[in-house]
Design an enzyme around this catalytic site. Structure first.
Site, PDB file in Angstrom:
ATOM      1  N   GLN A   1      44.722   7.002  70.326  1.00 61.11           N
ATOM      2  CA  GLN A   1      46.280   6.212  70.641  1.00 61.11           C
ATOM      3  C   GLN A   1      46.411   5.435  69.504  1.00 61.11           C
ATOM      4  OE1 GLN A   1      49.310   8.330  70.198  1.00 61.11           O
ATOM      5  NE2 GLN A   1      48.265  10.235  71.875  1.00 61.11           N
TER       6      GLN A   1
ATOM      7  N   TYR B   1      46.139  20.073  72.726  1.00 60.54           N
ATOM      8  CA  TYR B   1      46.058  19.108  71.527  1.00 60.54           C
ATOM      9  C   TYR B   1      45.256  17.813  72.881  1.00 60.54           C
ATOM     10  CZ  TYR B   1      49.448  21.680  69.893  1.00 60.54           C
ATOM     11  OH  TYR B   1      50.381  22.844  68.204  1.00 60.54           O
TER      12      TYR B   1
ATOM     13  N   ASN C   1      42.475  11.623  77.081  1.00 59.18           N
ATOM     14  CA  ASN C   1      43.640  11.359  77.162  1.00 59.18           C
ATOM     15  C   ASN C   1      44.345  11.230  78.570  1.00 59.18           C
ATOM     16  OD1 ASN C   1      44.598   7.869  76.769  1.00 59.18           O
ATOM     17  ND2 ASN C   1      46.301   9.571  75.373  1.00 59.18           N
TER      18      ASN C   1
ATOM     19  N   GLU D   1      41.691  22.057  72.486  1.00 61.69           N
ATOM     20  CA  GLU D   1      41.703  20.728  71.442  1.00 61.69           C
ATOM     21  C   GLU D   1      40.863  21.483  70.300  1.00 61.69           C
ATOM     22  OE1 GLU D   1      42.420  18.135  70.447  1.00 61.69           O
ATOM     23  OE2 GLU D   1      41.000  18.317  68.720  1.00 61.69           O
TER      24      GLU D   1
ATOM     25  N   ASP E   1      50.345  18.178  73.202  1.00 57.48           N
ATOM     26  CA  ASP E   1      50.270  16.232  72.348  1.00 57.48           C
ATOM     27  C   ASP E   1      50.286  16.676  70.703  1.00 57.48           C
ATOM     28  OD1 ASP E   1      51.028  13.870  71.528  1.00 57.48           O
ATOM     29  OD2 ASP E   1      48.852  12.804  72.815  1.00 57.48           O
TER      30      ASP E   1
ATOM     31  N   CYS F   1      55.226  13.082  67.966  1.00 54.28           N
ATOM     32  CA  CYS F   1      55.193  11.915  67.390  1.00 54.28           C
ATOM     33  C   CYS F   1      55.748  11.874  65.607  1.00 54.28           C
ATOM     34  CB  CYS F   1      53.434  11.425  66.641  1.00 54.28           C
ATOM     35  SG  CYS F   1      52.144  12.441  66.269  1.00 54.28           S
TER      36      CYS F   1
ATOM     37  N   GLU G   1      57.346   7.365  68.491  1.00 50.27           N
ATOM     38  CA  GLU G   1      57.429   8.450  69.611  1.00 50.27           C
ATOM     39  C   GLU G   1      58.091   8.663  70.494  1.00 50.27           C
ATOM     40  OE1 GLU G   1      52.561   9.170  69.137  1.00 50.27           O
ATOM     41  OE2 GLU G   1      53.189   9.923  70.718  1.00 50.27           O
TER      42      GLU G   1
HETATM   43  C1  LIG Z   1      48.294  13.759  68.546  1.00 51.30           C
HETATM   44  S1  LIG Z   1      47.117  13.864  68.822  1.00 51.30           S
HETATM   45  C2  LIG Z   1      47.078  14.336  70.490  1.00 51.30           C
HETATM   46  C3  LIG Z   1      45.194  13.947  70.889  1.00 51.30           C
HETATM   47  C4  LIG Z   1      45.323  13.144  72.856  1.00 51.30           C
HETATM   48  N1  LIG Z   1      46.671  13.821  73.443  1.00 51.30           N
HETATM   49  C5  LIG Z   1      46.092  12.165  72.550  1.00 51.30           C
HETATM   50  O1  LIG Z   1      46.837  11.556  73.590  1.00 51.30           O
HETATM   51  O2  LIG Z   1      44.593  11.261  72.850  1.00 51.30           O
HETATM   52  C6  LIG Z   1      47.172  15.729  68.125  1.00 51.30           C
HETATM   53  C7  LIG Z   1      45.888  15.972  68.604  1.00 51.30           C
HETATM   54  O3  LIG Z   1      45.626  17.732  68.143  1.00 51.30           O
HETATM   55  C8  LIG Z   1      44.650  17.881  67.479  1.00 51.30           C
HETATM   56  N2  LIG Z   1      44.670  19.921  66.869  1.00 51.30           N
HETATM   57  C9  LIG Z   1      45.294  19.504  65.370  1.00 51.30           C
HETATM   58  N3  LIG Z   1      45.697  20.368  65.058  1.00 51.30           N
HETATM   59  C10 LIG Z   1      45.433  21.456  66.297  1.00 51.30           C
HETATM   60  C11 LIG Z   1      45.526  22.633  66.600  1.00 51.30           C
HETATM   61  N4  LIG Z   1      46.179  24.030  65.821  1.00 51.30           N
HETATM   62  N5  LIG Z   1      44.789  23.040  67.851  1.00 51.30           N
HETATM   63  C12 LIG Z   1      44.747  22.326  69.210  1.00 51.30           C
HETATM   64  N6  LIG Z   1      44.482  21.104  68.460  1.00 51.30           N
HETATM   65  C13 LIG Z   1      45.019  20.225  67.561  1.00 51.30           C
HETATM   66  C14 LIG Z   1      44.293  17.052  66.885  1.00 51.30           C
HETATM   67  O4  LIG Z   1      42.694  17.276  66.571  1.00 51.30           O
HETATM   68  C15 LIG Z   1      44.192  15.720  67.581  1.00 51.30           C
HETATM   69  O5  LIG Z   1      43.190  15.408  68.802  1.00 51.30           O
END
Ligand SMILES: C[S@@+](CC[C@H](N)C(=O)[O-])C[C@H]1O[C@@H](n2cnc3c(N)ncnc32)[C@H](O)[C@@H]1O
Length: 367
Positions: A189, A217, A222, A238, A298, A323, A357
């Site tokens: 973040q 995700y 976090n 994830e 997320d 987001c 967000e």
């Molecule tokens: C907005 S970030 C949120 C991460 C975490 N919740 C945080 O607060 O730091 C979205 C996350 O989704 C993961 N991601 C993207 N596409 C995905 C998928 N199809 N399945 C699972 N995870 C995925 C990315 O690697 C990233 O870590």
């Protein structure tokens, strides 16, 4: 270019966002928007700049989104004070050092609230021993001026790590200090202060729920780590290997013993939950054993895919961190058929930009 980024302009831009969100979501029956403010300046913990070479001189540049024209960036008021100091110190240092500056085309900074800094230097040339020796000396000079600094070099098919390719962040959530490893080039973040608000908000809406938390995700853990005490167990999923490795480390360094993280995409996890496919990565986990009442998602800007949306809609309680208001709205059209929005929060993670967000807490309608 950044003259509008001032403390006086902060509240008006936030009010604009509140109004635009309430207009966008007007068709839903929403509770009052809870607003979580950012610091008006120096809130962004990561920043990336292109380099511009002009004779013997070099500058950081960015591009105007509308005109696409480049402009020189001497300071970047939205970035942390540490990044701003490092921008100047780094350029002054390498300007007259051919090996370090030649064919350098990008620099990424990742700083933390805890005072650490990781600098990634990206080159259009192979990085040899001479580069490595000079970069170690640069790192030592930066350490004396800026505190804990690490440097990573990147070139085509090459990543050179001097000591570490990560920083250690400490976030303060409701009186607890939580430790997070954050690796270069993986998701974190960007606004640490607002992230602390998000974690605290998610903790408060899930307080006293008990049972298990399923998380899609989960990144580097976090939310998983901050929310672990509210639940019997947490199962985080994830896709990124780097983030999953950090999450495992973060679980250990925060002494949490009720969290499991699996590297699996949300699409695959939905298939496993529907019994459509089995995965070796889930072999150690008895999915039938979990209590499926609370889910936290997320997702990236694309929002939830259809299968994940369907999976999420089966839970009693949903915490949705978004987001991208447009994909959140699309997903809420489906979720509001079965769930009621109990809390709606705007986290000003990206002041002075169009990005918003949001946090939404939903519970299943009783009929
Ligand atoms: C907005 S970030 C949120 C991460 C975490 N919740 C945080 O607060 O730091 C979205 C996350 O989704 C993961 N991601 C993207 N596409 C995905 C998928 N199809 N399945 C699972 N995870 C995925 C990315 O690697 C990233 O870590």
């Amino acid at each position: 270019m950044f003259s509008h980024v001032t403390p006086e302009n902060y509240e008006p831009q936030l009010e604009e966002k509140r109004i635009s969100m309430e207009t966008l979501f007007a068709e839903f029956d929403l509770p009052k928007t809870e607003i979580f403010r950012s610091e008006p300046q120096n809130y962004r913990l990561r920043a990336e700049f292109r380099l511009w070479h002009e004779g013997d001189d070099l500058f950081f540049i960015m591009f105007n989104k509308e005109t696409k024209e480049k402009f020189k960036v001497e300071s970047f008021p939205v970035a942390s004070k540490l990044i701003n100091r490092a921008m100047q110190v780094l350029l002054n240092d390498i300007r007259d050092k051919k090996v370090l500056r030649e064919r350098l085309f990008q620099v990424d900074f990742l700083s933390t609230k805890s005072g650490e800094l990781l600098i990634s230097m990206l080159y259009h040339k192979p990085l040899d021993d001479e580069w490595q020796n000079q970069t170690m000396a640069l790192r030592d000079r930066l350490n004396t001026q800026l505190g804990k600094v690490d440097i990573v070099g990147r070139a085509r098919k090459q990543k050179v790590i001097l000591d570490r390719d990560f920083v250690d962040e400490v976030l303060h959530v409701d009186g607890q200090a939580l430790k997070y490893q954050q690796v270069e080039n993986s998701f974190t973040q960007p606004n640490g202060g607002v992230n602390e608000h998000m974690l605290s908000w998610a903790k408060s809406v899930t307080q006293n729920l008990q049972g298990d938390l399923i998380e899609l995700y989960c990144g580097n853990g976090n939310f998983s780590i901050a929310l672990a005490d509210n639940f019997t167990r947490v199962l985080g999923t994830e896709i990124s290997k780097t983030s999953v490795n950090s999450a495992q480390l973060n679980i250990a360094s925060n002494n949490k013993d009720n969290i499991k993280i699996v590297r699996i995409s949300s699409e695959e996890f939905s298939q496993a939950m529907n019994g459509e496919r089995t995965f070796r990565r889930l072999a150690d986990i008895d999915l039938t054993d979990y209590n499926y009442e609370t889910v936290l998602v997320d997702p990236p800007r694309a929002g939830l895919d259809d299968d994940s949306l369907e999976l999420v809609s089966r839970f009693e309680r949903i915490v949705y961190i978004s987001c991208n208001p447009n994909t959140l709205k699309d997903n809420l059209k489906t979720l509001s058929k079965t769930h009621e929005v109990k809390n709606f929060a705007l986290f000003d993670q990206f002041p002075f930009t169009d990005h918003i967000e949001t946090g939404v807490y939903l519970i299943k309608k009783t009929n």
